[in-house]
Write a protein that holds these residues in place. Sequence first.
Motif, short mmCIF file in Angstrom:
data_model
loop_
_atom_site.label_atom_id
_atom_site.label_comp_id
_atom_site.label_asym_id
_atom_site.label_seq_id
_atom_site.Cartn_x
_atom_site.Cartn_y
_atom_site.Cartn_z
N LEU A 119 111.03 109.74 -55.38
CA LEU A 119 112.38 109.85 -54.85
C LEU A 119 112.44 110.71 -53.60
O LEU A 119 113.13 110.37 -52.64
N GLY A 122 117.20 100.62 -53.02
CA GLY A 122 116.00 101.33 -53.47
C GLY A 122 116.23 102.82 -53.64
O GLY A 122 115.74 103.43 -54.60
N SER A 123 116.98 103.42 -52.73
CA SER A 123 117.22 104.87 -52.83
C SER A 123 118.07 105.21 -54.05
O SER A 123 117.97 106.32 -54.58
N HIS A 159 117.94 103.24 -56.77
CA HIS A 159 117.28 102.53 -57.87
C HIS A 159 118.19 101.46 -58.47
O HIS A 159 118.27 101.29 -59.69
N ASP A 160 118.90 100.77 -57.59
CA ASP A 160 119.79 99.70 -58.04
C ASP A 160 119.84 98.60 -56.98
O ASP A 160 120.90 98.30 -56.41
N ALA A 173 111.22 100.83 -55.04
CA ALA A 173 111.67 101.61 -56.19
C ALA A 173 110.56 102.44 -56.81
O ALA A 173 110.82 103.41 -57.52
N GLN A 174 109.29 102.08 -56.55
CA GLN A 174 108.16 102.82 -57.11
C GLN A 174 107.80 104.07 -56.30
O GLN A 174 107.01 104.90 -56.75
#
Length: 258
Positions: A64, A150-151, A153-154, A60-61
């Motif tokens: 994007l 991760g892509s 963010h959930d 997640a870090q």
Amino acid sequence: MSPLALVVTVFLACAVEAVEAVTIVLAAGTGRHWPSALKGAGAALIGLVVVVGALGPAVAQIPLGALRSVVGSLLLVFGLQWLRKAVLRASGWKAQRDETTAFAAGVAAAREAPQARRGAVRDWYAFTVAFKGVALEGLEVAFIVVTFGGSQHDVPLAAAAAAAAVAVVAGVGLAVRAPLARVPENTLKFAVGTLLTSFGLFWAAEGARVSWPGSDAALLVLVPAVALLALAYTRILRLAAVRAADPPPATAPKEVHR
């Protein structure tokens, strides 16, 4: 991707892997010792939870754009592998996976293996077979959870969908104590392979700064297009398989008149 699309995609993909893992655990438990098999499966699940918990926040870090390039490329490779197997099986060029046969073979192998106890585990063979089966199939589940979650963010939502898929398949398998032979695994693999390939193409292109017409709405065209292309290849390969299995009769040599 909407939360509903994320849940459905992850659930279907993880359900396919769970069917194979549950078949292995059922074979180890039926042919050997149920408590040892369940301990092995539980140990593997704990390890997978640790993997997802460690990798999820790290993924997640990542920025994007870079994340979508990497995740899109991985999903594209992963999805094409699933789609290729599904197409080959549906067209007759590759044997269909038979969970009943796999279950019977696993039970036979388990019954022939020698007994061995290690610590609190009464049957080490049942423990290791269940552990390896769940760990190997579970790594693909962890990959799906981390990449999709991760892509978007959930990761927690993706992990919940994966846990639900595993719980449903495992619950059915343990309830009937038999292989899930009626599950249309190849159809699921075809559907999931189509979704993974489509999202892989979409995110890899976005990571390369390609602007899709309509943004996320482009997936409504991309997914059916990938499915139709795969169905067309299935049809072509099926016709080729029929021709290969039934070659035209050899013509008799013409008589030469002198």
